[in-house]
Enzyme design. Structure first.
Site, short mmCIF file in Angstrom:
data_model
loop_
_atom_site.label_atom_id
_atom_site.label_comp_id
_atom_site.label_asym_id
_atom_site.label_seq_id
_atom_site.Cartn_x
_atom_site.Cartn_y
_atom_site.Cartn_z
N HIS A 57 34.74 9.65 10.02
CA HIS A 57 33.33 9.32 10.21
C HIS A 57 32.92 9.56 11.65
O HIS A 57 33.54 9.03 12.56
CB HIS A 57 33.05 7.86 9.81
CG HIS A 57 32.88 7.69 8.33
ND1 HIS A 57 32.14 6.68 7.77
CD2 HIS A 57 33.33 8.44 7.30
CE1 HIS A 57 32.14 6.80 6.45
NE2 HIS A 57 32.88 7.84 6.13
N TYR A 67 24.92 -0.68 9.14
CA TYR A 67 24.88 -2.05 9.64
C TYR A 67 23.41 -2.45 9.71
O TYR A 67 22.65 -1.88 10.50
CB TYR A 67 25.50 -2.13 11.04
CG TYR A 67 27.01 -1.99 11.07
CD1 TYR A 67 27.62 -0.73 11.01
CD2 TYR A 67 27.83 -3.10 11.18
CE1 TYR A 67 29.00 -0.61 11.05
CE2 TYR A 67 29.22 -2.98 11.22
CZ TYR A 67 29.80 -1.74 11.15
OH TYR A 67 31.17 -1.62 11.19
N PRO A 106 34.62 -9.82 11.80
CA PRO A 106 34.83 -8.44 11.36
C PRO A 106 33.73 -7.44 11.74
O PRO A 106 33.90 -6.24 11.54
CB PRO A 106 34.94 -8.56 9.83
CG PRO A 106 34.31 -9.86 9.49
CD PRO A 106 34.47 -10.75 10.66
N LYS A 145 37.50 -4.55 14.45
CA LYS A 145 38.51 -4.47 15.50
C LYS A 145 39.87 -5.10 15.15
O LYS A 145 40.87 -4.80 15.82
CB LYS A 145 38.00 -5.16 16.77
CG LYS A 145 36.93 -4.37 17.50
CD LYS A 145 37.56 -3.26 18.32
CE LYS A 145 36.57 -2.24 18.78
NZ LYS A 145 36.33 -1.15 17.81
N TYR A 153 32.97 0.84 19.68
CA TYR A 153 33.27 0.99 18.25
C TYR A 153 34.45 1.94 18.03
O TYR A 153 35.34 1.66 17.21
CB TYR A 153 32.04 1.50 17.49
CG TYR A 153 32.14 1.27 16.00
CD1 TYR A 153 31.59 0.13 15.42
CD2 TYR A 153 32.78 2.18 15.17
CE1 TYR A 153 31.69 -0.10 14.07
CE2 TYR A 153 32.89 1.96 13.80
CZ TYR A 153 32.33 0.82 13.25
OH TYR A 153 32.45 0.58 11.90
P1 RFL Z 1 47.97 -10.05 8.52
O1 RFL Z 1 47.45 -8.83 7.87
O2 RFL Z 1 47.33 -11.35 8.22
O3 RFL Z 1 49.51 -10.14 8.15
C1 RFL Z 1 50.29 -11.29 8.40
C2 RFL Z 1 51.42 -11.33 7.40
O4 RFL Z 1 52.29 -12.40 7.70
C3 RFL Z 1 52.65 -13.04 6.49
N1 RFL Z 1 53.08 -14.40 6.83
C4 RFL Z 1 54.38 -14.80 6.82
N2 RFL Z 1 55.52 -14.16 6.53
C5 RFL Z 1 56.68 -14.83 6.62
N3 RFL Z 1 56.75 -16.15 6.97
C6 RFL Z 1 55.62 -16.85 7.28
N4 RFL Z 1 55.70 -18.12 7.62
C7 RFL Z 1 54.37 -16.17 7.22
N5 RFL Z 1 53.08 -16.54 7.45
C8 RFL Z 1 52.32 -15.46 7.21
C9 RFL Z 1 51.39 -12.95 5.65
O5 RFL Z 1 51.67 -13.09 4.27
C10 RFL Z 1 50.92 -11.54 6.00
O6 RFL Z 1 51.46 -10.56 5.13
O7 RFL Z 1 48.01 -9.91 10.11
P2 RFL Z 1 48.19 -8.61 11.05
O8 RFL Z 1 49.37 -7.79 10.59
O9 RFL Z 1 48.13 -9.12 12.42
O10 RFL Z 1 46.94 -7.69 10.74
C11 RFL Z 1 45.65 -8.09 11.13
C12 RFL Z 1 44.60 -7.56 10.14
O11 RFL Z 1 45.00 -7.90 8.83
C13 RFL Z 1 43.21 -8.12 10.42
O12 RFL Z 1 42.98 -8.22 11.81
C14 RFL Z 1 42.11 -7.23 9.81
O13 RFL Z 1 42.17 -7.24 8.42
C15 RFL Z 1 40.73 -7.70 10.26
N6 RFL Z 1 39.64 -6.95 9.63
C16 RFL Z 1 39.29 -5.71 10.07
N7 RFL Z 1 39.97 -5.13 11.07
C17 RFL Z 1 39.66 -3.86 11.46
O14 RFL Z 1 40.30 -3.34 12.38
N8 RFL Z 1 38.67 -3.11 10.87
C18 RFL Z 1 37.94 -3.62 9.85
O15 RFL Z 1 37.09 -2.90 9.32
C19 RFL Z 1 38.21 -4.98 9.44
N9 RFL Z 1 37.52 -5.53 8.45
C20 RFL Z 1 38.94 -7.51 8.55
C21 RFL Z 1 37.87 -6.76 7.98
C22 RFL Z 1 39.29 -8.74 8.02
C23 RFL Z 1 38.57 -9.24 6.96
N10 RFL Z 1 38.99 -10.48 6.47
C24 RFL Z 1 39.26 -10.71 5.11
C25 RFL Z 1 39.46 -11.49 7.40
C26 RFL Z 1 37.14 -7.25 6.94
C27 RFL Z 1 37.46 -8.51 6.44
C28 RFL Z 1 36.59 -9.03 5.31
C1 PHB Z 2 35.21 -2.62 5.65
O1 PHB Z 2 35.07 -1.50 5.16
O2 PHB Z 2 35.84 -3.51 5.07
C2 PHB Z 2 34.60 -2.93 6.96
C3 PHB Z 2 33.99 -1.92 7.69
C4 PHB Z 2 33.41 -2.21 8.91
C5 PHB Z 2 33.43 -3.49 9.40
C6 PHB Z 2 34.06 -4.51 8.68
C7 PHB Z 2 34.64 -4.23 7.46
O3 PHB Z 2 32.83 -3.76 10.58
#
Ligand code: RFL
Ligand code: PHB
Length: 391
Positions: free
Chosen positions: A72, A201, A293, A297, A385
Protein backbone atom coordinates in the site's frame (compact mmCIF):
# COMPACT_ATOMS: atom_id res chain seq x y z
CA UNK A 1 15.99 -28.72 29.78
CA UNK A 2 18.74 -26.21 28.92
CA UNK A 3 19.13 -23.57 26.23
CA UNK A 4 20.97 -20.33 25.51
CA UNK A 5 17.85 -18.17 25.11
CA UNK A 6 14.56 -19.09 26.75
CA UNK A 7 11.73 -17.33 24.92
CA UNK A 8 8.33 -16.98 26.59
CA UNK A 9 5.49 -16.51 24.10
CA UNK A 10 4.97 -17.45 20.46
CA UNK A 11 3.38 -14.26 19.18
CA UNK A 12 5.18 -12.30 16.47
CA UNK A 13 7.91 -11.19 18.92
CA UNK A 14 8.83 -14.65 20.24
CA UNK A 15 8.55 -16.41 16.90
CA UNK A 16 10.63 -13.88 15.00
CA UNK A 17 13.24 -13.83 17.74
CA UNK A 18 13.60 -17.62 17.57
CA UNK A 19 14.09 -17.33 13.81
CA UNK A 20 16.67 -14.52 14.05
CA UNK A 21 18.65 -16.44 16.68
CA UNK A 22 18.50 -19.64 14.62
CA UNK A 23 19.91 -17.72 11.63
CA UNK A 24 22.71 -16.41 13.87
CA UNK A 25 23.54 -19.92 15.11
CA UNK A 26 22.21 -19.30 18.64
CA UNK A 27 19.91 -21.94 20.14
CA UNK A 28 16.62 -21.16 21.84
CA UNK A 29 13.48 -22.79 23.21
CA UNK A 30 10.05 -21.17 22.82
CA UNK A 31 7.33 -21.79 25.42
CA UNK A 32 3.77 -20.89 24.40
CA UNK A 33 0.81 -21.29 26.74
CA UNK A 34 -1.83 -21.64 23.99
CA UNK A 35 -2.23 -24.26 21.29
CA UNK A 36 -1.04 -23.80 17.71
CA UNK A 37 -4.49 -23.21 16.19
CA UNK A 38 -5.23 -20.44 18.69
CA UNK A 39 -1.98 -18.62 17.96
CA UNK A 40 -2.50 -18.96 14.20
CA UNK A 41 -6.04 -17.60 14.20
CA UNK A 42 -6.02 -14.78 16.74
CA UNK A 43 -7.20 -11.72 14.74
CA UNK A 44 -4.96 -8.74 15.30
CA UNK A 45 -2.69 -6.50 13.30
CA UNK A 46 -2.82 -6.01 9.57
CA UNK A 47 -0.13 -3.50 8.64
CA UNK A 48 3.59 -4.16 8.30
CA UNK A 49 5.94 -1.21 8.07
CA UNK A 50 8.59 -1.16 5.37
CA UNK A 51 11.25 -2.00 7.98
CA UNK A 52 9.26 -5.03 9.22
CA UNK A 53 8.86 -6.27 5.65
CA UNK A 54 12.62 -5.94 5.13
CA UNK A 55 13.37 -7.84 8.37
CA UNK A 56 11.00 -10.71 7.51
CA UNK A 57 12.53 -11.03 4.03
CA UNK A 58 16.10 -11.01 5.38
CA UNK A 59 15.10 -13.67 7.94
CA UNK A 60 13.90 -15.95 5.13
CA UNK A 61 10.28 -15.55 6.21
CA UNK A 62 9.03 -13.29 3.42
CA UNK A 63 8.19 -15.68 0.62
CA UNK A 64 4.40 -15.97 1.07
CA UNK A 65 4.20 -12.35 2.25
CA UNK A 66 5.71 -11.25 -1.06
CA UNK A 67 3.24 -13.41 -2.96
CA UNK A 68 0.06 -12.67 -1.03
CA UNK A 69 0.68 -9.40 0.82
CA UNK A 70 -0.72 -6.18 -0.62
CA UNK A 71 1.69 -3.28 -0.94
CA UNK A 72 0.00 0.00 0.00
CA UNK A 73 1.38 3.35 -1.08
CA UNK A 74 -1.02 5.49 0.91
CA UNK A 75 -4.02 5.87 3.19
CA UNK A 76 -7.10 8.02 2.96
CA UNK A 77 -8.16 10.45 5.67
CA UNK A 78 -11.86 11.18 5.68
CA UNK A 79 -13.44 14.10 7.56
CA UNK A 80 -16.24 16.59 6.96
CA UNK A 81 -17.48 14.28 4.13
CA UNK A 82 -14.17 15.04 2.34
CA UNK A 83 -11.40 12.65 1.30
CA UNK A 84 -7.69 13.29 1.43
CA UNK A 85 -5.09 10.77 0.24
CA UNK A 86 -1.66 10.65 1.89
CA UNK A 87 0.90 9.46 -0.67
CA UNK A 88 3.63 7.62 1.27
CA UNK A 89 6.38 7.13 -1.34
CA UNK A 90 6.12 10.75 -2.50
CA UNK A 91 6.43 12.05 1.07
CA UNK A 92 9.03 9.65 2.47
CA UNK A 93 11.49 9.07 -0.34
CA UNK A 94 9.87 5.85 -1.53
CA UNK A 95 8.60 4.06 1.58
CA UNK A 96 5.35 2.12 1.72
CA UNK A 97 3.61 -0.44 3.97
CA UNK A 98 2.29 -3.97 3.44
CA UNK A 99 -1.14 -5.35 4.28
CA UNK A 100 -0.36 -8.87 5.50
CA UNK A 101 -2.16 -10.13 8.58
CA UNK A 102 -0.43 -10.99 11.85
CA UNK A 103 -2.11 -14.42 11.67
CA UNK A 104 -0.22 -15.09 8.42
CA UNK A 105 3.11 -13.80 9.78
CA UNK A 106 2.68 -16.20 12.73
CA UNK A 107 1.74 -19.15 10.49
CA UNK A 108 4.83 -18.56 8.33
CA UNK A 109 7.18 -18.27 11.32
CA UNK A 110 5.71 -21.31 13.08
CA UNK A 111 6.11 -23.46 9.97
CA UNK A 112 9.75 -22.35 9.61
CA UNK A 113 10.51 -22.92 13.27
CA UNK A 114 9.02 -26.42 13.33
CA UNK A 115 10.90 -27.33 10.14
CA UNK A 116 14.31 -25.79 10.80
CA UNK A 117 14.51 -24.23 14.26
CA UNK A 118 14.77 -25.29 17.88
CA UNK A 119 11.98 -26.53 20.13
CA UNK A 120 8.68 -24.65 20.07
CA UNK A 121 6.39 -26.05 22.76
CA UNK A 122 2.67 -25.26 22.59
CA UNK A 123 0.47 -25.55 25.67
CA UNK A 124 3.58 -24.86 27.74
CA UNK A 125 2.74 -22.16 30.23
CA UNK A 126 5.55 -20.21 31.90
CA UNK A 127 4.76 -19.85 35.60
CA UNK A 128 7.67 -17.65 36.67
CA UNK A 129 11.13 -16.41 35.75
CA UNK A 130 13.61 -17.03 38.54
CA UNK A 131 17.15 -15.78 39.13
CA UNK A 132 16.92 -13.03 36.51
CA UNK A 133 19.42 -10.91 38.41
CA UNK A 134 22.10 -13.63 38.40
CA UNK A 135 24.05 -15.61 35.79
CA UNK A 136 21.66 -18.52 35.41
CA UNK A 137 18.05 -17.46 34.93
CA UNK A 138 15.38 -20.17 34.82
CA UNK A 139 11.84 -20.38 33.57
CA UNK A 140 9.48 -22.57 35.55
CA UNK A 141 6.74 -23.88 33.28
CA UNK A 142 3.95 -26.43 33.02
CA UNK A 143 3.71 -28.73 29.99
CA UNK A 144 1.58 -31.85 29.49
CA UNK A 145 0.45 -31.76 33.08
CA UNK A 146 3.97 -31.63 34.55
CA UNK A 147 6.04 -28.82 35.96
CA UNK A 148 9.49 -28.43 34.45
CA UNK A 149 12.38 -25.96 34.46
CA UNK A 150 14.12 -24.36 31.48
CA UNK A 151 17.69 -23.37 32.40
CA UNK A 152 18.89 -20.46 30.28
CA UNK A 153 21.72 -18.02 29.73
CA UNK A 154 19.15 -15.35 28.84
CA UNK A 155 15.36 -15.13 29.08
CA UNK A 156 13.29 -12.97 26.74
CA UNK A 157 9.73 -12.26 27.86
CA UNK A 158 7.67 -12.06 24.64
CA UNK A 159 4.55 -13.01 26.56
CA UNK A 160 2.29 -10.09 25.71
CA UNK A 161 0.44 -7.63 27.88
CA UNK A 162 -0.75 -10.21 30.45
CA UNK A 163 2.50 -12.16 30.66
CA UNK A 164 4.48 -13.27 33.71
CA UNK A 165 8.02 -12.25 32.67
CA UNK A 166 7.85 -8.63 33.73
CA UNK A 167 6.79 -9.63 37.25
CA UNK A 168 10.39 -10.83 37.75
CA UNK A 169 11.64 -7.24 37.56
CA UNK A 170 11.75 -5.78 41.09
CA UNK A 171 8.95 -3.27 41.65
CA UNK A 172 11.36 -0.68 43.09
CA UNK A 173 13.24 -0.55 39.75
CA UNK A 174 10.09 -0.35 37.66
CA UNK A 175 8.20 2.63 36.31
CA UNK A 176 4.97 2.21 34.43
CA UNK A 177 3.52 4.91 32.18
CA UNK A 178 -0.09 4.45 31.26
CA UNK A 179 -3.11 6.02 29.63
CA UNK A 180 -6.49 4.44 29.05
CA UNK A 181 -8.95 5.86 26.57
CA UNK A 182 -12.69 6.03 27.34
CA UNK A 183 -13.50 4.12 24.15
CA UNK A 184 -12.64 0.91 22.32
CA UNK A 185 -12.83 -0.53 18.82
CA UNK A 186 -15.57 -2.84 17.65
CA UNK A 187 -13.80 -4.83 14.91
CA UNK A 188 -15.44 -7.02 12.29
CA UNK A 189 -14.26 -9.39 9.58
CA UNK A 190 -16.59 -9.58 6.59
CA UNK A 191 -16.66 -11.67 3.43
CA UNK A 192 -16.87 -8.75 1.04
CA UNK A 193 -14.23 -7.11 -1.16
CA UNK A 194 -12.88 -3.92 0.50
CA UNK A 195 -14.84 -0.86 -0.67
CA UNK A 196 -11.63 1.05 -1.23
CA UNK A 197 -8.21 -0.12 -2.37
CA UNK A 198 -6.40 1.65 0.49
CA UNK A 199 -7.13 1.97 4.22
CA UNK A 200 -9.60 4.71 5.14
CA UNK A 201 -9.29 6.48 8.52
CA UNK A 202 -12.49 8.45 9.15
CA UNK A 203 -13.12 11.20 11.71
CA UNK A 204 -16.83 11.78 12.28
CA UNK A 205 -18.96 13.54 14.89
CA UNK A 206 -20.39 10.09 15.76
CA UNK A 207 -16.88 8.70 16.27
CA UNK A 208 -13.95 7.14 14.42
CA UNK A 209 -14.21 4.41 11.78
CA UNK A 210 -11.52 2.46 9.91
CA UNK A 211 -11.75 0.48 6.73
CA UNK A 212 -9.00 -2.12 6.35
CA UNK A 213 -8.70 -5.51 4.68
CA UNK A 214 -7.23 -8.97 4.93
CA UNK A 215 -7.31 -9.87 1.21
CA UNK A 216 -8.99 -8.73 -2.02
CA UNK A 217 -12.14 -10.56 -0.83
CA UNK A 218 -12.10 -10.05 2.95
CA UNK A 219 -12.72 -6.67 4.65
CA UNK A 220 -11.68 -5.72 8.17
CA UNK A 221 -13.55 -2.74 9.63
CA UNK A 222 -13.57 -0.98 12.98
CA UNK A 223 -15.92 1.43 14.80
CA UNK A 224 -15.13 3.56 17.82
CA UNK A 225 -17.51 2.42 20.61
CA UNK A 226 -17.79 3.38 24.31
CA UNK A 227 -15.44 1.58 26.68
CA UNK A 228 -16.95 -1.69 27.93
CA UNK A 229 -19.24 -2.22 24.92
CA UNK A 230 -20.35 -5.83 24.33
CA UNK A 231 -19.80 -6.78 20.67
CA UNK A 232 -22.89 -8.99 20.70
CA UNK A 233 -25.01 -5.95 21.60
CA UNK A 234 -24.50 -4.76 18.01
CA UNK A 235 -26.61 -6.47 15.34
CA UNK A 236 -24.84 -6.93 12.00
CA UNK A 237 -27.09 -4.48 10.15
CA UNK A 238 -26.60 -1.87 12.87
CA UNK A 239 -22.85 -2.14 12.40
CA UNK A 240 -23.11 -1.63 8.65
CA UNK A 241 -25.52 1.31 9.10
CA UNK A 242 -23.13 2.98 11.52
CA UNK A 243 -20.10 2.36 9.30
CA UNK A 244 -21.99 3.85 6.37
CA UNK A 245 -22.79 7.02 8.33
CA UNK A 246 -19.23 7.55 9.47
CA UNK A 247 -17.67 6.92 6.04
CA UNK A 248 -20.17 9.01 4.10
CA UNK A 249 -18.65 11.41 1.57
CA UNK A 250 -20.02 14.16 -0.64
CA UNK A 251 -19.03 12.34 -3.84
CA UNK A 252 -21.28 9.29 -3.79
CA UNK A 253 -18.71 6.74 -2.45
CA UNK A 254 -20.46 3.53 -1.43
CA UNK A 255 -19.73 0.98 1.28
CA UNK A 256 -20.36 -2.61 0.17
CA UNK A 257 -21.91 -4.91 2.77
CA UNK A 258 -21.37 -8.64 3.23
CA UNK A 259 -21.67 -11.43 5.78
CA UNK A 260 -19.88 -10.65 9.07
CA UNK A 261 -17.83 -13.68 10.13
CA UNK A 262 -16.30 -12.35 13.37
CA UNK A 263 -16.78 -9.45 15.75
CA UNK A 264 -15.01 -8.37 18.92
CA UNK A 265 -14.22 -5.29 21.00
CA UNK A 266 -10.66 -4.16 21.79
CA UNK A 267 -9.98 -1.69 24.59
CA UNK A 268 -7.61 1.17 23.82
CA UNK A 269 -4.64 1.95 25.99
CA UNK A 270 -1.05 3.11 26.06
CA UNK A 271 1.33 1.40 28.46
CA UNK A 272 5.12 1.46 28.79
CA UNK A 273 7.12 -0.60 31.27
CA UNK A 274 10.56 0.80 32.07
CA UNK A 275 13.17 -0.58 32.08
CA UNK A 276 12.82 -3.31 29.45
CA UNK A 277 15.69 -5.27 30.95
CA UNK A 278 16.71 -6.58 34.35
CA UNK A 279 19.92 -8.61 34.55
CA UNK A 280 19.54 -11.45 32.07
CA UNK A 281 15.81 -10.96 31.54
CA UNK A 282 14.72 -8.86 28.55
CA UNK A 283 11.16 -7.81 27.67
CA UNK A 284 10.05 -7.49 24.05
CA UNK A 285 6.82 -6.49 22.28
CA UNK A 286 3.52 -6.15 24.10
CA UNK A 287 5.14 -7.55 27.27
CA UNK A 288 6.86 -4.16 27.58
CA UNK A 289 4.57 -1.72 25.79
CA UNK A 290 1.06 -1.33 24.40
CA UNK A 291 -0.08 1.28 21.91
CA UNK A 292 -3.66 2.02 20.83
CA UNK A 293 -4.09 0.39 17.38
CA UNK A 294 -4.78 3.66 15.51
CA UNK A 295 -1.16 4.02 14.42
CA UNK A 296 -0.76 0.32 13.45
CA UNK A 297 2.45 0.17 15.47
CA UNK A 298 2.19 -2.74 17.96
CA UNK A 299 3.51 -5.58 15.85
CA UNK A 300 6.12 -3.36 14.25
CA UNK A 301 7.47 -2.32 17.64
CA UNK A 302 7.69 -5.97 18.67
CA UNK A 303 9.79 -6.61 15.55
CA UNK A 304 12.09 -3.69 16.40
CA UNK A 305 12.69 -5.02 19.93
CA UNK A 306 13.64 -8.54 18.90
CA UNK A 307 15.90 -7.32 16.08
CA UNK A 308 17.67 -5.14 18.66
CA UNK A 309 18.04 -8.07 21.06
CA UNK A 310 19.25 -10.52 18.40
CA UNK A 311 21.85 -8.02 17.18
CA UNK A 312 23.03 -7.29 20.69
CA UNK A 313 23.40 -10.96 21.62
CA UNK A 314 25.16 -11.78 18.35
CA UNK A 315 27.58 -8.93 19.04
CA UNK A 316 28.21 -10.28 22.54
CA UNK A 317 28.88 -13.78 21.21
CA UNK A 318 31.22 -12.50 18.51
CA UNK A 319 33.17 -9.89 20.47
CA UNK A 320 32.61 -10.76 24.14
CA UNK A 321 31.29 -7.24 24.71
CA UNK A 322 27.94 -6.80 26.47
CA UNK A 323 27.79 -3.15 25.38
CA UNK A 324 24.76 -3.57 23.11
CA UNK A 325 22.92 -5.83 25.57
CA UNK A 326 23.51 -3.22 28.26
CA UNK A 327 22.05 -0.56 25.97
CA UNK A 328 19.00 -2.71 25.01
CA UNK A 329 16.41 -0.95 27.14
CA UNK A 330 17.45 2.61 26.19
CA UNK A 331 17.81 1.70 22.51
CA UNK A 332 14.32 0.16 22.35
CA UNK A 333 12.64 2.82 24.46
CA UNK A 334 13.70 5.66 22.15
CA UNK A 335 11.77 4.03 19.32
CA UNK A 336 8.95 2.90 21.61
CA UNK A 337 8.27 6.45 22.78
CA UNK A 338 8.21 7.76 19.20
CA UNK A 339 5.60 5.11 18.41
CA UNK A 340 3.68 5.95 21.60
CA UNK A 341 3.66 9.60 20.57
CA UNK A 342 2.56 8.82 17.01
CA UNK A 343 -0.20 6.44 18.18
CA UNK A 344 -1.42 9.02 20.71
CA UNK A 345 -1.51 11.72 18.04
CA UNK A 346 -3.38 9.52 15.55
CA UNK A 347 -5.83 8.47 18.27
CA UNK A 348 -6.58 12.01 19.47
CA UNK A 349 -6.71 13.28 15.88
CA UNK A 350 -9.42 10.86 14.82
CA UNK A 351 -11.51 9.75 17.84
CA UNK A 352 -14.27 11.78 19.40
CA UNK A 353 -14.53 11.52 23.20
CA UNK A 354 -18.17 11.48 24.38
CA UNK A 355 -17.58 14.78 26.23
CA UNK A 356 -15.81 16.60 23.37
CA UNK A 357 -16.56 20.32 23.32
CA UNK A 358 -17.35 22.25 20.11
CA UNK A 359 -13.94 23.92 20.50
CA UNK A 360 -12.19 20.55 20.56
CA UNK A 361 -14.13 19.44 17.48
CA UNK A 362 -12.93 22.50 15.58
CA UNK A 363 -9.34 21.92 16.69
CA UNK A 364 -9.52 18.32 15.46
CA UNK A 365 -10.81 19.46 12.09
CA UNK A 366 -8.11 22.14 11.93
CA UNK A 367 -5.45 19.50 12.61
CA UNK A 368 -6.82 17.39 9.77
CA UNK A 369 -7.03 20.40 7.44
CA UNK A 370 -3.41 21.20 8.27
CA UNK A 371 -2.34 17.67 7.27
CA UNK A 372 -4.37 17.93 4.07
CA UNK A 373 -3.04 21.39 3.28
CA UNK A 374 0.58 21.60 4.42
CA UNK A 375 3.22 19.27 3.09
CA UNK A 376 5.31 19.45 6.29
CA UNK A 377 2.40 18.19 8.40
CA UNK A 378 1.47 15.51 5.89
CA UNK A 379 5.07 14.36 5.64
CA UNK A 380 5.26 14.01 9.42
CA UNK A 381 2.26 11.67 9.35
CA UNK A 382 3.65 9.66 6.41
CA UNK A 383 7.03 9.22 8.11
CA UNK A 384 5.41 8.09 11.34
CA UNK A 385 3.03 5.69 9.63
CA UNK A 386 5.64 4.00 7.42
CA UNK A 387 7.86 3.65 10.48
CA UNK A 388 10.72 5.00 12.51
CA UNK A 389 14.10 3.55 11.56
CA UNK A 390 15.85 0.95 13.67
CA UNK A 391 19.00 2.38 15.21
P1 RFL B 1 1.36 -11.29 21.53
O1 RFL B 1 0.97 -11.38 20.10
O2 RFL B 1 0.32 -10.95 22.52
O3 RFL B 1 2.00 -12.69 21.91
C1 RFL B 1 2.28 -13.06 23.24
C2 RFL B 1 2.24 -14.57 23.34
O4 RFL B 1 2.63 -14.98 24.63
C3 RFL B 1 1.77 -16.02 25.05
N1 RFL B 1 1.82 -16.06 26.52
C4 RFL B 1 2.48 -17.02 27.22
N2 RFL B 1 3.18 -18.10 26.83
C5 RFL B 1 3.73 -18.89 27.77
N3 RFL B 1 3.60 -18.65 29.11
C6 RFL B 1 2.90 -17.57 29.56
N4 RFL B 1 2.77 -17.34 30.85
C7 RFL B 1 2.31 -16.70 28.60
N5 RFL B 1 1.57 -15.56 28.67
C8 RFL B 1 1.29 -15.20 27.42
C9 RFL B 1 0.43 -15.62 24.47
O5 RFL B 1 -0.45 -16.74 24.37
C10 RFL B 1 0.85 -15.11 23.11
O6 RFL B 1 0.88 -16.12 22.12
O7 RFL B 1 2.57 -10.28 21.75
P2 RFL B 1 3.79 -9.86 20.78
O8 RFL B 1 4.44 -11.08 20.20
O9 RFL B 1 4.57 -8.89 21.55
O10 RFL B 1 3.10 -9.15 19.54
C11 RFL B 1 2.47 -7.91 19.68
C12 RFL B 1 1.29 -7.80 18.70
O11 RFL B 1 0.47 -8.94 18.83
C13 RFL B 1 0.45 -6.55 18.95
O12 RFL B 1 1.28 -5.45 19.29
C14 RFL B 1 -0.36 -6.15 17.70
O13 RFL B 1 -1.33 -7.11 17.42
C15 RFL B 1 -1.04 -4.80 17.91
N6 RFL B 1 -1.91 -4.42 16.79
C16 RFL B 1 -1.40 -3.92 15.62
N7 RFL B 1 -0.07 -3.81 15.47
C17 RFL B 1 0.44 -3.37 14.28
O14 RFL B 1 1.67 -3.27 14.15
N8 RFL B 1 -0.34 -3.05 13.19
C18 RFL B 1 -1.70 -3.14 13.28
O15 RFL B 1 -2.36 -2.89 12.27
C19 RFL B 1 -2.27 -3.56 14.53
N9 RFL B 1 -3.59 -3.67 14.66
C20 RFL B 1 -3.30 -4.58 16.90
C21 RFL B 1 -4.12 -4.19 15.81
C22 RFL B 1 -3.87 -5.14 18.03
C23 RFL B 1 -5.24 -5.27 18.10
N10 RFL B 1 -5.75 -5.86 19.26
C24 RFL B 1 -6.64 -6.94 19.25
C25 RFL B 1 -5.12 -5.56 20.54
C26 RFL B 1 -5.47 -4.30 15.86
C27 RFL B 1 -6.05 -4.81 17.01
C28 RFL B 1 -7.57 -4.88 17.04
C1 PHB C 1 -6.06 -3.89 10.73
O1 PHB C 1 -6.13 -4.16 9.52
O2 PHB C 1 -6.39 -4.71 11.60
C2 PHB C 1 -5.58 -2.56 11.16
C3 PHB C 1 -5.10 -1.67 10.22
C4 PHB C 1 -4.67 -0.41 10.62
C5 PHB C 1 -4.73 -0.05 11.94
C6 PHB C 1 -5.20 -0.95 12.90
C7 PHB C 1 -5.63 -2.21 12.51
O3 PHB C 1 -4.34 1.19 12.31
Amino acid sequence: MRTTVGIIGAGPAGLLLARLLHNAGIDSVVLESRDRAYVEHRQRAGILEQGTVDVLRAAGAGERMDREGLRHDGIELRFDRRRHRVDFPALTGGRSVMVYAQTEVCKDLIALQLKEGGPLLFEAEALAVEGAGGDAPRVRFRHEGREDVLECSYVVGCDGSWGVARKAIPAELTRVFERTYPFGWLGILADVPPSHDELVYARHDRGFALLSMRSPVVSRLYLQVPEGTDAEAWADEEIWDELERRFETGDGWRLERGPITQKSVTPMRSHVHEPMRYGRLFLAGDAAHIVPPTGAKGLNLAVGDVVTFARALTYEQETGSAELLDAYSETCLRRVWQAERFSYEMTTLLHRPADATPFEDRIQLARLARIAGARAAEQDLAEGYTGFPLE
